[in-house]
Design a protein around this motif. Structure first.
Motif, PDB file in Angstrom:
ATOM      1  N   PRO A 135       0.796  -1.239   0.000  1.00  0.00           N
ATOM      2  CA  PRO A 135       0.000   0.000   0.000  1.00  0.00           C
ATOM      3  C   PRO A 135       0.821   1.277   0.000  1.00  0.00           C
ATOM      4  CG  PRO A 135      -0.071  -1.059   2.160  1.00  0.00           C
ATOM      5  CD  PRO A 135       0.568  -2.035   1.218  1.00  0.00           C
ATOM      6  N   LEU A 136       2.118   1.205   0.251  1.00  0.00           N
ATOM      7  CA  LEU A 136       2.944   2.410   0.180  1.00  0.00           C
ATOM      8  C   LEU A 136       2.902   3.040  -1.210  1.00  0.00           C
ATOM      9  CD1 LEU A 136       6.097   1.339   2.237  1.00  0.00           C
ATOM     10  CD2 LEU A 136       4.337   2.985   2.916  1.00  0.00           C
ATOM     11  N   TYR A 137       2.679   2.231  -2.230  1.00  0.00           N
ATOM     12  CA  TYR A 137       2.629   2.769  -3.593  1.00  0.00           C
ATOM     13  C   TYR A 137       1.407   3.646  -3.820  1.00  0.00           C
ATOM     14  CZ  TYR A 137       6.480  -0.360  -4.731  1.00  0.00           C
ATOM     15  OH  TYR A 137       7.697  -0.985  -4.763  1.00  0.00           O
ATOM     16  N   ASN A 138       0.408   3.538  -2.967  1.00  0.00           N
ATOM     17  CA  ASN A 138      -0.739   4.440  -3.053  1.00  0.00           C
ATOM     18  C   ASN A 138      -0.441   5.791  -2.434  1.00  0.00           C
ATOM     19  OD1 ASN A 138      -2.465   2.771  -4.407  1.00  0.00           O
ATOM     20  ND2 ASN A 138      -3.647   2.164  -2.616  1.00  0.00           N
ATOM     21  N   LYS A 139       0.680   5.917  -1.755  1.00  0.00           N
ATOM     22  CA  LYS A 139       0.988   7.119  -0.987  1.00  0.00           C
ATOM     23  C   LYS A 139       2.150   7.900  -1.586  1.00  0.00           C
ATOM     24  CE  LYS A 139      -0.586   4.788   3.214  1.00  0.00           C
ATOM     25  NZ  LYS A 139      -0.231   4.369   4.595  1.00  0.00           N
ATOM     26  N   GLY A 140       2.414   7.680  -2.874  1.00  0.00           N
ATOM     27  CA  GLY A 140       3.435   8.464  -3.555  1.00  0.00           C
ATOM     28  C   GLY A 140       4.812   7.838  -3.597  1.00  0.00           C
ATOM     29  N   TYR A 141       4.990   6.681  -2.971  1.00  0.00           N
ATOM     30  CA  TYR A 141       6.285   5.995  -3.053  1.00  0.00           C
ATOM     31  C   TYR A 141       6.397   5.313  -4.406  1.00  0.00           C
ATOM     32  CZ  TYR A 141       6.735   6.641   2.007  1.00  0.00           C
ATOM     33  OH  TYR A 141       6.832   7.179   3.268  1.00  0.00           O
ATOM     34  N   THR A 142       7.532   5.453  -5.059  1.00  0.00           N
ATOM     35  CA  THR A 142       7.723   4.836  -6.369  1.00  0.00           C
ATOM     36  C   THR A 142       8.864   3.826  -6.378  1.00  0.00           C
ATOM     37  OG1 THR A 142       9.089   6.746  -7.013  1.00  0.00           O
ATOM     38  CG2 THR A 142       6.768   6.775  -7.660  1.00  0.00           C
ATOM     39  N   SER A 143       9.808   3.959  -5.473  1.00  0.00           N
ATOM     40  CA  SER A 143      10.921   3.016  -5.314  1.00  0.00           C
ATOM     41  C   SER A 143      11.177   2.919  -3.819  1.00  0.00           C
ATOM     42  CB  SER A 143      12.168   3.518  -6.048  1.00  0.00           C
ATOM     43  OG  SER A 143      13.269   2.654  -5.837  1.00  0.00           O
ATOM     44  N   ILE A 144      10.947   1.736  -3.259  1.00  0.00           N
ATOM     45  CA  ILE A 144      10.949   1.585  -1.801  1.00  0.00           C
ATOM     46  C   ILE A 144      12.227   0.910  -1.331  1.00  0.00           C
ATOM     47  CG2 ILE A 144       9.733   0.625   0.186  1.00  0.00           C
ATOM     48  CD1 ILE A 144       7.173   0.700  -1.500  1.00  0.00           C
ATOM     49  N   GLY A 145      12.968   1.610  -0.497  1.00  0.00           N
ATOM     50  CA  GLY A 145      14.136   1.035   0.143  1.00  0.00           C
ATOM     51  C   GLY A 145      13.853   0.808   1.612  1.00  0.00           C
ATOM     52  N   TYR A 146      14.501   1.594   2.475  1.00  0.00           N
ATOM     53  CA  TYR A 146      14.279   1.500   3.920  1.00  0.00           C
ATOM     54  C   TYR A 146      13.676   2.807   4.428  1.00  0.00           C
ATOM     55  CZ  TYR A 146      17.178  -2.666   3.647  1.00  0.00           C
ATOM     56  OH  TYR A 146      17.679  -3.900   3.322  1.00  0.00           O
ATOM     57  N   ARG A 147      13.183   2.779   5.663  1.00  0.00           N
ATOM     58  CA  ARG A 147      12.564   3.976   6.243  1.00  0.00           C
ATOM     59  C   ARG A 147      13.550   5.140   6.297  1.00  0.00           C
ATOM     60  NH1 ARG A 147      11.510   3.086  11.582  1.00  0.00           N
ATOM     61  NH2 ARG A 147      12.619   1.096  11.588  1.00  0.00           N
ATOM     62  N   SER A 148      14.823   4.821   6.495  1.00  0.00           N
ATOM     63  CA  SER A 148      15.830   5.870   6.661  1.00  0.00           C
ATOM     64  C   SER A 148      16.251   6.523   5.348  1.00  0.00           C
ATOM     65  CB  SER A 148      17.073   5.300   7.357  1.00  0.00           C
ATOM     66  OG  SER A 148      17.656   4.275   6.560  1.00  0.00           O
ATOM     67  N   ASN A 149      15.908   5.910   4.211  1.00  0.00           N
ATOM     68  CA  ASN A 149      16.386   6.474   2.939  1.00  0.00           C
ATOM     69  C   ASN A 149      15.302   6.595   1.872  1.00  0.00           C
ATOM     70  OD1 ASN A 149      15.987   3.863   2.024  1.00  0.00           O
ATOM     71  ND2 ASN A 149      18.116   3.484   1.455  1.00  0.00           N
ATOM     72  N   THR A 150      14.028   6.525   2.269  1.00  0.00           N
ATOM     73  CA  THR A 150      12.954   6.557   1.281  1.00  0.00           C
ATOM     74  C   THR A 150      11.835   7.486   1.733  1.00  0.00           C
ATOM     75  OG1 THR A 150      13.430   4.216   0.820  1.00  0.00           O
ATOM     76  CG2 THR A 150      11.438   5.133  -0.144  1.00  0.00           C
ATOM     77  N   VAL A 151      11.417   8.358   0.826  1.00  0.00           N
ATOM     78  CA  VAL A 151      10.272   9.250   1.067  1.00  0.00           C
ATOM     79  C   VAL A 151       9.379   9.187  -0.166  1.00  0.00           C
ATOM     80  CG1 VAL A 151      11.579  10.797   2.593  1.00  0.00           C
ATOM     81  CG2 VAL A 151      11.488  11.262   0.114  1.00  0.00           C
ATOM     82  N   PRO A 152       8.147   9.699  -0.078  1.00  0.00           N
ATOM     83  CA  PRO A 152       7.311   9.764  -1.284  1.00  0.00           C
ATOM     84  C   PRO A 152       7.995  10.576  -2.380  1.00  0.00           C
ATOM     85  CG  PRO A 152       5.986  10.146   0.674  1.00  0.00           C
ATOM     86  CD  PRO A 152       7.414  10.147   1.122  1.00  0.00           C
ATOM     87  N   ASN A 153       7.731  10.192  -3.618  1.00  0.00           N
ATOM     88  CA  ASN A 153       8.358  10.866  -4.751  1.00  0.00           C
ATOM     89  C   ASN A 153       7.817  12.302  -4.860  1.00  0.00           C
ATOM     90  OD1 ASN A 153       9.046  11.702  -7.477  1.00  0.00           O
ATOM     91  ND2 ASN A 153       9.522   9.551  -7.863  1.00  0.00           N
ATOM     92  N   PRO A 154       8.695  13.302  -4.823  1.00  0.00           N
ATOM     93  CA  PRO A 154       8.217  14.697  -4.862  1.00  0.00           C
ATOM     94  C   PRO A 154       7.461  15.035  -6.138  1.00  0.00           C
ATOM     95  CG  PRO A 154      10.606  14.591  -5.167  1.00  0.00           C
ATOM     96  CD  PRO A 154      10.166  13.222  -4.741  1.00  0.00           C
ATOM     97  N   HIS A 155       7.691  14.305  -7.219  1.00  0.00           N
ATOM     98  CA  HIS A 155       7.002  14.586  -8.475  1.00  0.00           C
ATOM     99  C   HIS A 155       5.535  14.155  -8.441  1.00  0.00           C
ATOM    100  CE1 HIS A 155      10.873  15.655 -10.157  1.00  0.00           C
ATOM    101  NE2 HIS A 155      11.352  14.499  -9.746  1.00  0.00           N
ATOM    102  N   LEU A 156       5.154  13.410  -7.404  1.00  0.00           N
ATOM    103  CA  LEU A 156       3.765  12.986  -7.264  1.00  0.00           C
ATOM    104  C   LEU A 156       3.012  13.825  -6.226  1.00  0.00           C
ATOM    105  CD1 LEU A 156       4.142   9.109  -7.456  1.00  0.00           C
ATOM    106  CD2 LEU A 156       3.202  10.646  -9.192  1.00  0.00           C
ATOM    107  N   LYS A 157       3.648  14.860  -5.736  1.00  0.00           N
ATOM    108  CA  LYS A 157       2.988  15.751  -4.781  1.00  0.00           C
ATOM    109  C   LYS A 157       1.785  16.403  -5.439  1.00  0.00           C
ATOM    110  CE  LYS A 157       2.996  18.235  -0.868  1.00  0.00           C
ATOM    111  NZ  LYS A 157       2.914  17.671   0.485  1.00  0.00           N
TER     112      LYS A 157
END
Length: 305
Positions: free
Chosen positions: A248-270
């Motif tokens: 479900p993270l892909y519904n929240k703007g994540y496009t490439s998922i690594g770890y919590r410490s190095n991954t945020v939602p993709n800014p281009h999907l804001k």
């Protein structure tokens, strides 16, 4: 200190035992909006499922295990005939690759590496569909998962539910991939080749071959890369066409998922206009498949300092 965890998990069809947690399974539908001609629906695993002995269900369709029809309405996504034909060809090429693999290796010599991401999810679904066609038990090709304290909870839960849904054996290690393969080679010396969901646009993968031995210093093993030629949007089209559940993270703007410490939602999907949210979006970001430029896929990965 790195810790090795127990290898095989035996699972029943209703409850996935994952580490010390019991995770119940439930599907809800994702939403998206785009334009084309063929309407289809896509499930996504809910990160907070109801606590009952449910099975994997598709809203607007029949339950995968019970045949019950949920009452929730079906959102839509669409795929053009040209896209459908291309994805069907991609699938056939993958099946041909699996045929070739089984000419070189016995089923008992194979394993697939799974991280809960979209590419590995497509690989898992393709492989399990192929196994069903060939009369191969889903438990004959185990799933290798590398646990981490830095993993998203949604990823851990999604992996557990995939294990239950596809009825695969789970091999878990809690260390680096290299160390995990080293210990796996000692624990399971019969394994000679590993399926990986790499694409040639991934870092350091542009020169990979579909079958390529591991690098020097790694446990000797053949890497099997059936998705190398798939594009970012090929992956999402396959998921939507085949109603494959995804994290479900892909519904929240994540496009490439690594770890919590190095991954945020993709800014281009804001989302810029929060008063008219796109179907499928959760919060302030549009869903992953709406990323227009696939070269921006990893723009949600934070650079190491």
């Amino acid at each position: 200190m790195l810790r090795r965890t127990a290898c095989l998990r035996h699972l029943n069809r209703r409850t996935a035992v994952y580490g010390s947690r019991t995770v119940q399974s439930s599907f809800v539908m994702s939403k998206c909006c785009c334009t084309a001609t063929t309407t289809i629906t896509t499930p996504v695993l809910n990160s907070s499922p109801p606590r009952h002995n449910s099975v994997l269900t598709l809203n607007g369709g029949k339950s995968m295990a019970t045949g019950h029809t949920p009452a929730a309405p079906s959102p839509h996504i669409v795929v053009t005939p040209e896209t459908r034909a291309r994805i069907e060809q991609r699938q056939q090429t993958a099946f041909d690759f699996f045929d070739e693999t089984l000419q070189l290796y016995g089923v008992e010599e194979l394993i697939f590496c799974f991280n809960g991401g979209k590419d590995c999810t497509v690989l898992l679904d393709l492989l399990m569909r192929y196994c069903r066609q060939q009369g191969i038990s889903s438990r004959e090709i185990p799933m290798l998962y590398i646990k981490s304290d830095d993993a998203f909870a949604e990823i851990d839960e999604f992996v557990a539910r995939c294990v239950e849904h596809y009825n695969v054996q789970l091999i878990e290690y809690e260390e680096s991939l290299k160390e995990a393969l080293t210990h796996m080679s000692a624990d399971m010396p019969r394994i000679k080749a590993v399926f990986v969901g790499s694409r040639n646009t991934d870092p350091y993968c542009e020169h990979l071959s579909p079958m390529q031995p591991t690098d020097n210093g790694w446990p000797p093993m053949m890497r099997l890369n059936p998705l190398l030629e798939w594009s970012y949007h090929d992956v999402w089209h396959y998921i939507h066409m085949n109603c494959v559940a995804y994290c479900p993270l892909y519904n929240k703007g994540y496009t490439s998922i690594g770890y919590r410490s190095n991954t945020v939602p993709n800014p281009h999907l804001k989302r810029l206009d929060l008063t008219s949210p796109c179907s499928g979006a959760e919060g302030d970001y549009r869903p992953a498949w709406e990323l227009a430029d696939p070269t921006q896929e990893r723009d949600g990965r934070l650079q190491r300092k």
